[in-house]
Design a protein around this motif. Structure first.
Motif, PDB file in Angstrom:
ATOM      1  N   ALA A 192    -107.854  37.109 -75.230  1.00 26.82           N
ATOM      2  CA  ALA A 192    -107.230  36.633 -76.168  1.00 26.82           C
ATOM      3  C   ALA A 192    -107.831  34.434 -75.300  1.00 26.82           C
ATOM      4  O   ALA A 192    -108.201  33.810 -75.899  1.00 26.82           O
ATOM      5  CB  ALA A 192    -105.458  36.632 -76.389  1.00 26.82           C
ATOM      6  N   SER A 193    -107.612  34.942 -73.752  1.00 25.96           N
ATOM      7  CA  SER A 193    -107.523  33.932 -72.847  1.00 25.96           C
ATOM      8  C   SER A 193    -109.599  33.382 -73.368  1.00 25.96           C
ATOM      9  O   SER A 193    -109.978  32.680 -73.647  1.00 25.96           O
ATOM     10  CB  SER A 193    -107.014  34.284 -71.859  1.00 25.96           C
ATOM     11  N   GLU A 214    -117.983  35.643 -73.920  1.00 29.43           N
ATOM     12  CA  GLU A 214    -117.128  34.549 -74.321  1.00 29.43           C
ATOM     13  C   GLU A 214    -116.795  33.759 -73.574  1.00 29.43           C
ATOM     14  O   GLU A 214    -116.979  31.978 -73.890  1.00 29.43           O
ATOM     15  CB  GLU A 214    -116.257  34.850 -74.939  1.00 29.43           C
ATOM     16  N   ILE A 215    -117.128  33.849 -72.491  1.00 33.81           N
ATOM     17  CA  ILE A 215    -116.969  32.499 -71.749  1.00 33.81           C
ATOM     18  C   ILE A 215    -118.009  31.826 -70.876  1.00 33.81           C
ATOM     19  O   ILE A 215    -117.887  30.988 -69.811  1.00 33.81           O
ATOM     20  CB  ILE A 215    -115.815  32.378 -70.585  1.00 33.81           C
ATOM     21  N   ASP A 251    -110.433  29.542 -72.497  1.00 31.26           N
ATOM     22  CA  ASP A 251    -109.353  29.837 -71.159  1.00 31.26           C
ATOM     23  C   ASP A 251    -110.101  30.352 -70.023  1.00 31.26           C
ATOM     24  O   ASP A 251    -110.155  31.901 -69.628  1.00 31.26           O
ATOM     25  CB  ASP A 251    -108.222  29.688 -71.413  1.00 31.26           C
ATOM     26  N   THR A 252    -111.999  30.429 -69.264  1.00 33.86           N
ATOM     27  CA  THR A 252    -112.141  30.908 -68.089  1.00 33.86           C
ATOM     28  C   THR A 252    -112.064  31.294 -67.296  1.00 33.86           C
ATOM     29  O   THR A 252    -111.128  32.007 -66.753  1.00 33.86           O
ATOM     30  CB  THR A 252    -113.480  29.820 -68.277  1.00 33.86           C
ATOM     31  N   GLU A 253    -110.610  29.767 -66.506  1.00 29.46           N
ATOM     32  CA  GLU A 253    -109.900  30.776 -65.769  1.00 29.46           C
ATOM     33  C   GLU A 253    -108.695  32.009 -65.926  1.00 29.46           C
ATOM     34  O   GLU A 253    -108.692  33.062 -65.537  1.00 29.46           O
ATOM     35  CB  GLU A 253    -109.068  29.706 -65.206  1.00 29.46           C
ATOM     36  N   ALA A 265    -122.604  39.759 -67.937  1.00 26.81           N
ATOM     37  CA  ALA A 265    -121.628  40.686 -68.903  1.00 26.81           C
ATOM     38  C   ALA A 265    -123.186  42.142 -68.783  1.00 26.81           C
ATOM     39  O   ALA A 265    -122.286  43.794 -69.263  1.00 26.81           O
ATOM     40  CB  ALA A 265    -121.570  40.209 -69.954  1.00 26.81           C
ATOM     41  N   GLU A 266    -124.558  41.752 -69.041  1.00 28.98           N
ATOM     42  CA  GLU A 266    -125.650  43.303 -69.488  1.00 28.98           C
ATOM     43  C   GLU A 266    -125.420  43.664 -68.909  1.00 28.98           C
ATOM     44  O   GLU A 266    -125.649  45.283 -69.202  1.00 28.98           O
ATOM     45  CB  GLU A 266    -126.515  42.038 -69.290  1.00 28.98           C
TER      46      GLU A 266
END
Length: 363
Positions: free
Chosen positions: A235-236, A287-288, A241-243, A294-295
């Motif tokens: 959700a963040s 997302e951020i 909301d990266t942090e 991520a890969e």
């Protein structure tokens, strides 16, 4: 029904067991089993399970067929409601086992096939709660089962794109969990609802709900807490909301590392493992705005995932394809997207379709 009857009879014969011996092992009468094996009575799911346990072999292993069998047979809850007898521990145990079977069917059966079976089970469970007679300790187990069924029904309805229905069922499950004084289960229901809102609603509202679920999950075990914190992270991330995302992902790792064989985790977190945590981390990183990190997480996790879990494989490959697309590796993204389509065709899902449209727009 004939195919399944033949399969039961063949499995028993192959094991060298007489019908009398099978009756002893399964605690069903010999005449009743004879009727089933000869196709004159339907093979109920609990009978199939009894055969499988007695013979240690899978029978009727087509999961879609299993889901349809739930629709044509009465559950123990429905039978009990008609009998009017006082509900005891034995019935509570049977209903708990049925929820587990339905939950695991969700891994391999599409929502359109499975949702009617879950809805039927949930309706019969609610009827038993309203009309049955049971001592307080049995009631807690029945309300817990009802809450778990509601969570599963909401999850599958959401996968089918029926979001309003999913929200209604989730909230009814919260009420059942509260009746059972099961705060971690109530938190799971709120948290799962927050996941839906993250994807189709306001992510900031979802983040608030997810954090509230974590705070209210008194007595949550480590793996349950890790799951609830994953929903906070997602959700963040969706809210930008990266942090907060990175902080929540660190908390997921910390919670998961506290798991222990001596801690009795609820069965509904059976699926949460290191690979699943890495997938969620990879999704959040995309997302951020950090698809490069991520890969490798997604590649390793997808490689270890059971291929028969077609929907999840398709979903996780879609995020891998997105990570390639967002780092400029368009050829790898297209190749991975082709795999997504292959797996998605085996187990239709609104979530998968949404992901396909998003990634196709990137390549």
């Amino acid at each position: 029904m004939t195919e399944l009857s033949d399969a039961l009879k063949a499995a028993r014969t192959a094991a060298g067991l007489s019908l009398s011996r099978m009756s002893q092992l399964t605690h069903y009468s010999k005449p009743y089993l004879s009727l089933i094996e000869n196709g004159k009575r339907p093979a109920l799911p609990e009978v199939i399970t009894a055969y499988e346990q007695a013979l240690s072999v899978p029978i009727g292993s087509d999961p879609v067929r299993r889901a349809h069998e739930w629709l044509v047979s009465d559950s123990p809850a429905a039978i009990q409601s008609r009998s009017g007898r006082r509900v005891g521990e034995d019935l509570a145990e049977k209903l708990e086992a049925r929820v587990i079977e339905l939950r695991h069917l969700d891994d391999v059966v599409g929502s359109s096939d499975l949702l009617p079976a879950i809805q039927k089970e949930l309706s019969e469970s609610e009827s038993l709660l309203h009309n049955g007679s049971y001592p307080e300790h049995v009631g807690r187990r029945l309300f817990t089962t009802n809450g778990e069924l509601a969570q599963l029904a909401g999850w599958v309805a959401s996968d089918a794109g029926r979001y309003a229905e999913a929200q209604r069922v989730y909230l009814s499950g919260v009420s059942a969990a509260q009746q059972a004084a099961n705060e971690p289960l109530a938190a799971q229901l709120f948290s799962t609802l927050s996941y839906q809102i993250s994807n189709v609603g306001n992510p900031r509202d979802a983040a608030l709900l997810a954090r509230t679920a974590v705070k209210g999950a008194h007595g949550a075990t480590p793996v349950v807490r890790a799951l609830l914190l994953e929903r906070v992270a997602w959700a963040s991330a969706k809210a930008g909301d990266t942090e907060g995302t990175r902080r929540a992902l660190d908390q997921v790792d910390d919670a998961y590392e506290q798991r222990s064989p001596g801690i009795d985790e609820p069965e509904w977190v059976y699926w949460l493992n290191r690979a699943e945590i890495d997938v969620m981390a990879g999704r959040c990183l995309i997302e951020i705005g950090d698809p490069g990190k991520a890969e490798p997480l997604l590649s390793k996790a997808v490689a270890s995932y059971p291929v028969e879990h077609s929907r999840e494989v398709a979903l996780y490959l879609s995020w891998l394809a997105e990570s390639y697309a967002r780092t400029g590796n368009v050829d790898a993204a297209r190749q991975t997207l082709s795999r997504v389509k292959d797996y998605a065709s085996r187990m239709p899902s609104t979530r998968t379709n949404d992901r396909l449209r998003l990634v196709e727009a990137l390549v």
